[in-house]
Design a protein around this motif. Structure first.
Motif, PDB file in Angstrom:
ATOM      1  N   PHE A   1      91.401 -34.634  17.381  1.00  0.00           N
ATOM      2  CA  PHE A   1      91.154 -33.316  17.979  1.00  0.00           C
ATOM      3  C   PHE A   1      90.436 -33.500  19.318  1.00  0.00           C
ATOM      4  CE2 PHE A   1      90.471 -28.689  17.141  1.00  0.00           C
ATOM      5  CZ  PHE A   1      89.596 -28.415  18.170  1.00  0.00           C
TER       6      PHE A   1
ATOM      7  N   THR B   1      78.899 -27.012  10.176  1.00  0.00           N
ATOM      8  CA  THR B   1      79.013 -28.444  10.464  1.00  0.00           C
ATOM      9  C   THR B   1      80.070 -28.677  11.536  1.00  0.00           C
ATOM     10  OG1 THR B   1      78.327 -29.076   8.258  1.00  0.00           O
ATOM     11  CG2 THR B   1      79.634 -30.687   9.474  1.00  0.00           C
TER      12      THR B   1
ATOM     13  N   LEU C   1      79.037 -33.491   7.268  1.00  0.00           N
ATOM     14  CA  LEU C   1      78.359 -34.476   8.110  1.00  0.00           C
ATOM     15  C   LEU C   1      77.208 -35.166   7.377  1.00  0.00           C
ATOM     16  CD1 LEU C   1      78.392 -35.495  11.102  1.00  0.00           C
ATOM     17  CD2 LEU C   1      76.706 -33.733  11.597  1.00  0.00           C
TER      18      LEU C   1
ATOM     19  N   ARG D   1      83.079 -42.943   7.085  1.00  0.00           N
ATOM     20  CA  ARG D   1      82.407 -41.748   7.619  1.00  0.00           C
ATOM     21  C   ARG D   1      82.676 -41.572   9.109  1.00  0.00           C
ATOM     22  NH1 ARG D   1      78.723 -39.530   3.895  1.00  0.00           N
ATOM     23  NH2 ARG D   1      78.987 -37.715   5.230  1.00  0.00           N
TER      24      ARG D   1
ATOM     25  N   GLY E   1      82.022 -43.257  15.580  1.00  0.00           N
ATOM     26  CA  GLY E   1      81.521 -43.879  14.364  1.00  0.00           C
ATOM     27  C   GLY E   1      82.514 -44.902  13.850  1.00  0.00           C
TER      28      GLY E   1
ATOM     29  N   LEU F   1      90.071 -23.644  15.050  1.00  0.00           N
ATOM     30  CA  LEU F   1      89.702 -23.861  13.649  1.00  0.00           C
ATOM     31  C   LEU F   1      89.436 -22.566  12.887  1.00  0.00           C
ATOM     32  CD1 LEU F   1      87.418 -27.005  14.012  1.00  0.00           C
ATOM     33  CD2 LEU F   1      89.850 -26.893  13.496  1.00  0.00           C
TER      34      LEU F   1
ATOM     35  N   LYS G   1      73.860 -41.532   3.926  1.00  0.00           N
ATOM     36  CA  LYS G   1      73.206 -40.545   4.814  1.00  0.00           C
ATOM     37  C   LYS G   1      71.850 -40.091   4.247  1.00  0.00           C
ATOM     38  CE  LYS G   1      76.874 -39.658   7.622  1.00  0.00           C
ATOM     39  NZ  LYS G   1      77.176 -38.974   8.857  1.00  0.00           N
TER      40      LYS G   1
ATOM     41  N   LEU H   1      83.701 -42.446  27.206  1.00  0.00           N
ATOM     42  CA  LEU H   1      83.058 -42.517  25.886  1.00  0.00           C
ATOM     43  C   LEU H   1      82.314 -43.846  25.694  1.00  0.00           C
ATOM     44  CD1 LEU H   1      85.840 -41.009  23.595  1.00  0.00           C
ATOM     45  CD2 LEU H   1      83.514 -40.141  23.815  1.00  0.00           C
TER      46      LEU H   1
ATOM     47  N   GLY I   1      72.967 -43.005  12.261  1.00  0.00           N
ATOM     48  CA  GLY I   1      71.935 -43.406  11.297  1.00  0.00           C
ATOM     49  C   GLY I   1      72.414 -43.511   9.864  1.00  0.00           C
TER      50      GLY I   1
ATOM     51  N   PRO J   1      78.590 -39.733  23.432  1.00  0.00           N
ATOM     52  CA  PRO J   1      77.746 -38.587  23.058  1.00  0.00           C
ATOM     53  C   PRO J   1      76.860 -38.889  21.840  1.00  0.00           C
ATOM     54  CG  PRO J   1      79.974 -37.850  23.537  1.00  0.00           C
ATOM     55  CD  PRO J   1      80.002 -39.352  23.559  1.00  0.00           C
TER      56      PRO J   1
ATOM     57  N   ARG K   1      85.700 -34.021   2.331  1.00  0.00           N
ATOM     58  CA  ARG K   1      86.556 -34.689   3.321  1.00  0.00           C
ATOM     59  C   ARG K   1      88.032 -34.473   2.957  1.00  0.00           C
ATOM     60  NH1 ARG K   1      85.391 -38.473   8.051  1.00  0.00           N
ATOM     61  NH2 ARG K   1      87.467 -39.117   8.540  1.00  0.00           N
TER      62      ARG K   1
ATOM     63  N   CYS L   1      84.489 -40.108  12.542  1.00  0.00           N
ATOM     64  CA  CYS L   1      84.622 -38.695  12.919  1.00  0.00           C
ATOM     65  C   CYS L   1      85.977 -38.138  12.490  1.00  0.00           C
ATOM     66  CB  CYS L   1      84.467 -38.575  14.428  1.00  0.00           C
ATOM     67  SG  CYS L   1      84.721 -36.898  15.011  1.00  0.00           S
ATOM     68  N   ILE L   2      85.930 -37.084  11.726  1.00  0.00           N
ATOM     69  CA  ILE L   2      87.181 -36.457  11.270  1.00  0.00           C
ATOM     70  C   ILE L   2      87.892 -35.794  12.458  1.00  0.00           C
ATOM     71  CG2 ILE L   2      86.257 -34.157  10.724  1.00  0.00           C
ATOM     72  CD1 ILE L   2      87.886 -34.295   8.110  1.00  0.00           C
TER      73      ILE L   2
ATOM     74  N   GLY M   1      81.550 -30.481  16.486  1.00  0.00           N
ATOM     75  CA  GLY M   1      82.693 -30.574  17.377  1.00  0.00           C
ATOM     76  C   GLY M   1      82.488 -29.976  18.753  1.00  0.00           C
TER      77      GLY M   1
ATOM     78  N   THR N   1      79.618 -32.184  21.232  1.00  0.00           N
ATOM     79  CA  THR N   1      80.044 -33.549  21.572  1.00  0.00           C
ATOM     80  C   THR N   1      81.222 -33.510  22.552  1.00  0.00           C
ATOM     81  OG1 THR N   1      81.260 -33.428  19.503  1.00  0.00           O
ATOM     82  CG2 THR N   1      79.296 -34.806  19.513  1.00  0.00           C
ATOM     83  N   SER N   2      82.162 -32.594  22.309  1.00  0.00           N
ATOM     84  CA  SER N   2      83.342 -32.529  23.182  1.00  0.00           C
ATOM     85  C   SER N   2      82.956 -32.063  24.583  1.00  0.00           C
ATOM     86  CB  SER N   2      84.379 -31.564  22.596  1.00  0.00           C
ATOM     87  OG  SER N   2      84.812 -32.050  21.351  1.00  0.00           O
TER      88      SER N   2
END
Ligand code: HEM
Length: 679
Positions: A573, A346, A110, A566, A562, A209, A93, A412, A422, A417, A121, A568-569, A351, A354-355
């Motif tokens: 969700f 982050t 991120l 790396r 992704g 969260l 990154k 999707l 990068g 989104p 992570r 998306c965690i 989150g 994008t959602s």
């Protein structure tokens, strides 16, 4: 923003000189070919058209100069996999020109790299495991219910009364319940559902969260209050947060293309506006931390009141915020407040927006594809019951909503989104295809282009949710250990192939998905649809989205979340949230374009690919209509081809069953042939 040091001034000056030099230097030897000259103007003019043109004119690996930075645009699956999965330690990154680290997310999950990222992570992972996500489903359902029973019900009532020429009580209610950031000029019964989803996903993120719940988020009295946000999730605060995220992202989009020629600390109007946006988000996040720490202290004092010898500081909360507050490093030190802020910011930024974008596109696609909407609504009615029933959605329902899940995956695919991901090469490196990239090259892998790559997708421009059904059904059957079912007479050869390849590397080589789309001239194999219908009513095994989409997805060209370490965690969700929200929405409402002539919402690509707005007409679903749909769905679950989404024709090659070994060889041969055809 920190004051600039002499070193940072020197770095900026040095960077500017290097970028100017590149404008007149030829590309380094072995660099991928591409357009001549700096391309910033084209990128700023319209990123989607720009990258699509580069793909058409220069191929799948394009070298270019963007804001004086050497950039490679990738839509070639093998090279994309190398960057994101196989050499994730080389393509990092730090240094990425298009996605600069900044004061917004600090050094959060991120943007961090190496050991710092690994530790972050590890710490955040438990909050995103399946069991944890299933727990958040209650918050998702409660927040969605607020939206649907409040402003959406009012809008539908307004539409009904205006169509009957009645008085405008519903309309008045609708006016009072405009969402954060929506325009008030929409006709009765119409809402900008994208604006609603922005507020909804913010509320869900904050509740799930960070443990912040406020069911009054949509109440009209909040909207008129001009107070400074004593209630963190009221409409006013939500509007400010959504707008602050939007301003920050607009800023990034502009800076990305010009590669940060002007550093963040220079007080240009853009930088000042960005600083204000970050300050607003900071107020929110630090407010959340302070409130929880105060609550914990109070709880501790109460515990000590009961038992003075108690030194326990354990909180009754089990959300991500508490996990981060309780975490310590090797020396037993708690996280610094700034590090805590970076993580929360982050997650909020990564989150929420994008959602909302995913939900906005999915709703627009459903409204503009009424047959798909009717079929998905029938599936929902069969699983959740009609709008008149009191049953509400739960996490367990997601596994029963195959078609709706397919709608989400297809939305999707078409409107990812994150349309560009990068990385920066941290050393000189050879890229698949025989190219050489010098250290410092920014690589932009484009999900938008990969998801429309004609060599990997049949009819890539079309919205065809059914293309996902074989994969979803295959995973469920595999999870249920129903290998025997594959041998039963009801499963087509394509489906068997899917099951065999889904566990191994072959799944990512492009053959399985291509073949799964390729053997029928219409919209897929009816067996898959049929088994998905029966799955939807008889099983509850949930999908494992991380595994379904691992590497670069089932055909090596699907990466909305992704890929590689790396990825998306929040994958599980986001998918759970999207399916539940859409299910509840379809249970109660029918979505229609504002008028028959209304066009599809236009994309507004910034850092993410958001729609400009998604104004839709909301109509109450009538229980009677639902009952009929439900009955149709139940009949469809019987072994008869009675599906709402029926194929035009089902041309299948019929093969006599052979001994197992022969059969396997034959399937392998078919895979090779399909891959060759597709190539
Ligand atoms: C539809 C919704 C979502 C989409 C399309 C999406 C997309 C992505 C993508 C493409 C990446 C990889 C970025 C890269 O490789 O540079 C990513 C990473 C990430 N996402 Fe998501 N995301 C979504 C929802 C969420 C949610 C709900 C959360 C958390 C609440 C979240 C948190 C993160 C984080 C923390 C990362 C960084 C992970 C790491 O580097 O280890 N995302 N997301």
């Amino acid at each position: 923003m920190p004051a600039p040091s002499l070193q940072s001034l020197a770095d900026v000056a040095g960077g500017a000189v290097t970028r100017l030099q590149r404008l007149v230097q030829p590309p380094p030897p072995g660099f991928p070919p591409g357009p001549a000259g700096d391309q910033s103007v084209g990128m700023l003019g319209g990123p989607l058209e720009f990258i699509s043109r580069l793909r058409r004119q220069h191929g799948q690996v394009v070298g270019l100069l963007l804001g004086g930075e050497r950039v490679v645009l990738l839509s070639e699956p093998a090279a994309a996999k190398q960057v994101l999965v196989e050499q994730a330690d080389v393509f990092v990154k730090a240094g990425t020109a298009f996605f600069p680290g900044s004061s917004l997310t600090g050094n959060g999950l991120l943007v961090s790299d190496g050991e710092v990222w690994r530790a972050q992570r590890r710490m955040a992972n438990p909050a995103f495991r399946k069991a944890a996500v299933d727990n958040y489903a209650d918050e998702m359902v409660a927040a969605t219910q607020d939206l649907l029973d409040g402003p959406w019900a009012a809008a539908a009532a307004a539409a009904a009364s205006s169509s009957q020429g009645g008085s405008s009580r519903g309309q008045q209610q609708q006016q009072q319940q405009r969402p954060a950031g929506s325009s008030s000029s929409l006709p009765a019964g119409v809402r900008d559902v994208y604006a609603d989803f922005n507020q909804l996903t913010l509320n869900i993120t904050l509740a799930a969260l960070f443990g912040l719940k406020d069911s009054s988020s949509y109440s009209s009295s909040d909207a008129s209050s001009s107070s400074s946000g004593s209630k963190l999730t009221n409409s006013e605060t939500a509007a400010r947060v959504v707008s602050a995220v939007e301003r920050a992202f607009t800023y990034f989009a502009a800076r990305g293309a010009t590669a940060m020629v002007v550093p963040e600390w220079v007080p240009t109007p853009d930088n000042v506006a960005f600083k204000e946006a970050v300050q607003q988000l900071d107020d929110l996040v630090y407010g959340i931390i302070d409130a929880r720490q105060a609550e914990n202290r109070q709880q501790q004092q109460q515990q000590q009141g009961v038992d003075p010898s108690s030194s326990s500081s354990s909180s009754s909360r089990t959300d991500l915020l508490q996990a981060l507050l309780d975490s310590t490093d090797e020396a037993g030190r708690p996280m610094a407040k700034t590090a805590l802020r970076d993580e929360l910011m982050t997650l909020l930024v990564a989150g929420q927006e994008t959602s909302a974008i995913l939900l906005g596109w999915a709703a627009a696609l459903l409204a503009h594809h009424p047959k798909v909407q009717a079929a998905a609504a029938a599936e929902v009615a069969a699983v959740l019951g009609s709008s008149s029933s009191s049953s509400s959605a739960s996490a367990a329902d997601v596994g029963r909503l195959a078609l709706l899940t397919a709608v989400v995956l297809e939305a999707l695919r078409l409107y990812s989104p994150a349309y560009m991901v990068g990385r920066c090469a941290n050393r000189d490196v050879q890229l698949a295809g025989g190219y050489t990239l010098p250290a410092g090259t920014t690589v932009l892998v484009s999900p938008y282009l990969l998801h429309r790559e004609p060599s990997r997708w049949r009819n890539p421009a079309l919205f065809k949710p059914e293309r996902w059904l074989p994969l979803l059904t295959g995973q469920q059957q595999q999870q249920q250990g129903a290998a025997a079912a594959a041998g039963s007479s009801g499963v087509c050869p394509m489906h068997e192939q899917q099951q065999e390849t889904s566990g191994g590397e072959a799944q990512a080589n492009g053959s399985s998905s291509s073949s799964s789309e390729g053997s029928s001239s219409s919209s897929g194999c009816p067996m898959h649809q049929q088994s998905s219908s029966s799955t939807s009513t008889t099983t509850s095994s949930s999908y494992n989205f991380m595994s379904l989409l691992r590497d670069l997805g089932p055909n090596g060209a699907y990466l909305p979340f992704g890929g590689g370490p790396r990825n998306c965690i929040g994958t599980g969700f986001a998918m759970t949230e999207a399916v539940l929200v859409l299910a509840m929405m379809l249970q109660r409402f029918e979505l229609q374009p504002v008028s028959p002539a209304a066009g599809f919402p236009r994309p507004k690509p910034m850092l993410t690919l958001r729609p400009e707005a998604v104004p839709l007409r909301l109509l109450r679903r009538r229980p009677q209509q639902q009952q009929q749909q439900q009955q149709q769905q139940q009949v469809a679950a019987q072994p008869k081809p009675m599906l709402t989404l029926r194929p035009e024709a089902v041309p299948l090659r019929l093969l006599r069953r052979r001994p197992q070994q022969q059969q396997q060889q034959q399937q392998q041969q078919q895979q090779v042939e399909t891959a060759q055809k597709v190539a």
